[in-house]
Design an enzyme around this catalytic site. Structure first.
Site: not given
Lengths: 383, 383
Positions: B99-103, B197, B224, B274
């Site tokens: 993942d991008s790390g944002g969550f 999103q 989201g 996932d």
């Protein structure tokens, strides 16, 4: 000094070779053969912590130890009996030795009370009041289906006064006789071991051996060591005890130890060991290797792509990088404890296999010197 | 309704068959082929909790997910790059999506500040102040060596106001474009997915899809969701989104879900998933089986010699007794969490394999009905 051989119980131990005082042999149990010297990994409550049973087997363990105290409290001996015994219940399937429960009663339970008849205590899980007599200790172990049951004894923490050590040793002898009687009706092939007590007093150890051999057991354990005394005291007590034990019976040093302890004790004639050290240290980030202990928490491993030991016969010890193991330990990932525990169990088994091979070949002195030299050399240099 | 196919990036996805809206295919990554629909077990910080990598592979997983947020903080992306990338570092060896790390920045870190340029936060480990921009999110994932990188996005927790949802969706689109540019120099075969999103507002979801397809990605994720909304809302958003996504590209529903969620989402055209649920539930004593979830803490299992599912293709699910698993869970033994986690991962993979086979055979409706019927029937009766 050696006592007459005890012939009152059938002998399931075959001594294959000796080299100095060191011995190698095979012990035949209802659930399989145990090659000695043997290290028994500890599956406290019916499970090894962080290791699958197949890994314990693959690592080379022939036999594991279960703790009667834990198992009788949860899930209960009668329940395990109904489910086919401990070997089937756990899925391990192979030989299992159980302790008598006495040691954990002393160390884990509350409000214990010791009388001539029994030890009474409260469960550390739910506070239930439980009485453990020599007869009940045997009954519980027979319900569990242990291949090797241990007598109930009283273990005194060292240092202790001679009077206290002697009192506990004599009580243990009387309990040994009661355990032996309670075991009379056990099916053929199952074994009962007596436990030598006597603290750090050689003459009391010898008295204990004489008393036990008179009663007669399938094998003999040395108890009351690895309870806080220096290694030198432990080794001196082995030296005072092993020579007077019947040569044809297995000898088990309880609760020992470090790889160093194993090497020194085998050299002095011990055949069996158990200890939580390999798994406990694994959970704390310490690996045992040919070159001694390695603390994976140390930052020197953070960028090291090399495995713990590229020549290890155990896959995880030669495939995973030190950097990865370091990361897992630092991040508190369960996989770190899992990998280090199996690596340590495998190293212990590798050490035992090495000793067995060397004794059989008559090269124990050389194996001893090489093993010590590697340990002294220490871990590979940091990059 | 379907948009023109995006041809701006090479396509590594091959659609093999469809059955209604359900699809089966193969996604070719630099570290191997992924059969879809695919469930990606989550190896948060470079490890699956309580499961060996070989078990993940044996259970049938083709690809696993790593969390950029965790890995960038510890052991660090540059370090993993120097050690040969995430696949080699961990020993997993196969395809990995990050993942991008944002969550996780939004859910785990403190003092985060969101601007047009980036999100700034303090590490939950040591308080270090870190800036994560779309460009850095891609750089980190390229250092990790992810087969599939995800764009940085802003995920809004539901319920939320439409204005807030729209603002986050538009910011995510602008970040998508910046991620796409930052990914230009990535080596051939590596992939970047955009993230749809738009919260629970169908028209915003559609706007998001159009914007992403215009930018062009190797695949498209629906983000989201699985953030607290009812399943019906999630399924409605899939229905609003999947039909407008390019049919030839893989579709990944992030952070989902229960076996029921997987069945319903595949039915609606999703290819990848996932979720931490199989391992997290395993650690809490819950097993997933053909007959729905089974809570091993329940006393009904204490004396039950039967396995979880005697017809399971996974050894641990058909060999260990419910009584033993119950005991391990009650005693807090690590082995309990280990066994239930692998049993659950294996069940999830079994479910995905069943769906793949059914879609290929054109019998998805039958598979769907049978699976539901088994779940409704529930666990085998207590003894």
């Amino acid at each position: 000094m050696s006592l007459p051989e005890d012939t009152s119980l059938p002998n399931h131990f075959e001594l294959l070779a000796t080299d100095g005082a060191a011995r190698t042999g095979r012990l035949t149990t209802p659930h399989g053969v145990v090659r000695t010297p043997a290290f028994m990994p500890v599956g406290t409550a019916g499970a090894m912590k962080g290791i699958h049973w197949r890994e314990v087997r693959d690592a080379g363990a022939d036999i594991v130890l279960g703790n009667t105290y834990h198992l009788m409290l949860r899930p209960g001996a009668e329940r395990i009996a109904a489910l086919g015994g401990l070997q089937r219940f756990t899925g391990w399937g192979g030989p299992m030795l159980t302790d008598s429960g006495g040691f954990q009663v002393m160390s884990l339970s509350e409000l214990r009370k010791l009388t001539e008849n029994a030890v009474t205590f409260r469960s550390h899980i739910d506070g239930t009041k439980i009485e453990l007599s020599p007869e009940r200790a045997i009954e519980v172990q027979r319900l569990l289906g242990s291949d090797i049951a241990m007598q109930l004894d009283e273990c005194v923490r060292l240092p202790a006064g001679r009077d206290d050590i002697e009192r506990a040793m004599q009580l243990s002898l009387r309990w040994a006789a009661r355990c032996r009687r309670a075991f009379e009706t056990a099916p053929a092939g199952y074994m009962l071991f007596g436990i030598v007590q006597g603290g750090d007093v050689p003459s009391l150890r010898e008295t204990s051996v004489r008393g036990l051999v008179e009663i007669g057991f399938h094998g003999y354990a040395i108890g009351g060591l690895a309870v806080g005394e220096p290694q030198a005291v432990m080794l001196a007590m082995i030296e005072a005890t092993a020579p007077v034990l019947p040569a044809d019976r297995p000898r088990y040093l309880m609760g020992v130890g470090t790889p160093d302890d194993l090497l020194e004790s085998v050299k002095r004639g011990i055949d069996m060991f158990d200890c939580v050290l390999p798994t406990r240290n694994g959970r704390h980030g310490v690996a045992f290797t040919r070159f001694g202990p390695v603390n994976l928490r140390n930052a020197r491993h953070a960028d090291d792509p090399r495995p713990l030991d590229e020549e290890s016969p155990w896959p995880a010890a030669r495939s995973y990088s030190r950097a990865y193991l370091h990361h897992l330990v630092k991040a508190g990932e369960t996989l770190g404890a899992m990998l280090l525990s199996e690596i340590n169990i495998a190293y212990y088994q590798q050490l035992m296999a090495g000793m067995r091979g060397a004794i059989a070949a008559g090269t124990f002195a050389q194996f001893y010197a090489e093993t010590r030299a590697n340990w002294s050399r220490g871990d590979i240099a940091a990059r």
